[in-house]
Enzyme design. Sequence first.
Site, PDB file in Angstrom:
ATOM      1  N   ALA A 145       0.844  -1.197   0.000  1.00  0.00           N
ATOM      2  CA  ALA A 145       0.000   0.000   0.000  1.00  0.00           C
ATOM      3  C   ALA A 145       0.877   1.243   0.000  1.00  0.00           C
ATOM      4  CB  ALA A 145      -0.900  -0.004   1.232  1.00  0.00           C
ATOM      5  N   SER A 149       1.031   2.367  -8.607  1.00  0.00           N
ATOM      6  CA  SER A 149       0.119   2.898  -9.626  1.00  0.00           C
ATOM      7  C   SER A 149       0.760   4.041 -10.401  1.00  0.00           C
ATOM      8  CB  SER A 149      -1.193   3.370  -8.991  1.00  0.00           C
ATOM      9  OG  SER A 149      -1.917   2.265  -8.481  1.00  0.00           O
ATOM     10  N   ALA A 194      -9.908  -0.363 -15.025  1.00  0.00           N
ATOM     11  CA  ALA A 194     -10.091  -0.188 -13.584  1.00  0.00           C
ATOM     12  C   ALA A 194     -10.921  -1.332 -13.015  1.00  0.00           C
ATOM     13  CB  ALA A 194     -10.789   1.140 -13.309  1.00  0.00           C
ATOM     14  N   THR A 195     -10.465  -1.872 -11.890  1.00  0.00           N
ATOM     15  CA  THR A 195     -11.190  -2.979 -11.263  1.00  0.00           C
ATOM     16  C   THR A 195     -11.887  -2.558  -9.972  1.00  0.00           C
ATOM     17  OG1 THR A 195      -9.227  -3.680 -10.040  1.00  0.00           O
ATOM     18  CG2 THR A 195      -9.586  -4.680 -12.219  1.00  0.00           C
ATOM     19  N   HIS A 202      -7.255   8.798  -8.363  1.00  0.00           N
ATOM     20  CA  HIS A 202      -6.578   8.100  -9.468  1.00  0.00           C
ATOM     21  C   HIS A 202      -6.962   8.721 -10.812  1.00  0.00           C
ATOM     22  CE1 HIS A 202      -4.412   4.353  -8.205  1.00  0.00           C
ATOM     23  NE2 HIS A 202      -4.898   4.746  -7.051  1.00  0.00           N
ATOM     24  N   ARG A 203      -8.241   8.985 -10.989  1.00  0.00           N
ATOM     25  CA  ARG A 203      -8.701   9.581 -12.260  1.00  0.00           C
ATOM     26  C   ARG A 203      -8.109  10.973 -12.466  1.00  0.00           C
ATOM     27  NH1 ARG A 203     -13.244   7.238 -15.023  1.00  0.00           N
ATOM     28  NH2 ARG A 203     -14.095   5.508 -13.846  1.00  0.00           N
TER      29      ARG A 203
END
Length: 179
Positions: free
Chosen positions: A8, A13, A31-32, A47-48
């Site tokens: 983490a 990413s 994306a999951t 994230h976006r």
Amino acid sequence: MTLVLGGARSGKSAHAEGLIEALPGPWRYVATAQGYDEEMRARIALHRARRSGPWETVDAPRDLAGALAAVPPGRPVLVDCLTLWLTNAMLAGADLAAETDALVAACAEAAGPLVLVSNEVGLGIVPDNALARRFRDEAGRLHQRLAAVADRVVLMVAGLPLAVKGEGPGAARATGEGR
């Protein structure tokens, strides 16, 4: 294919996004994650917001193999993240062996650059409950299967990429830039 593993907040990413952005666009982000609560919706939004340029986002919380099969040839693809996909599959009561087989096959058949992000969860203590132990074990098996077919495997530690397998972009970027 590059598999980017890490704990983490290890920078996995952002590192994976940098690998894809070094390639000509447009780029596809698969994306999951599912925004079941406010905190997760905020993570998804961050994230976006971090992604700029010619990104196309496809939500694939369950049919990851199908989402990969639908990618146009040559399009760079980032999947983030495999452990969320695994969680979704486990909660749905899916046949994990069959779904993993399908995912590994789809990755091996990818017709363009593919970067997969996943949480390395096997470095800590043994969980105290059966579900968490099963998740840890399934994630470890998934990572081993994908690492076997990957060209490169990178382990992120404190924002630094460590090459585990392979050469070239993705494995050799130990710059410490902390994207």
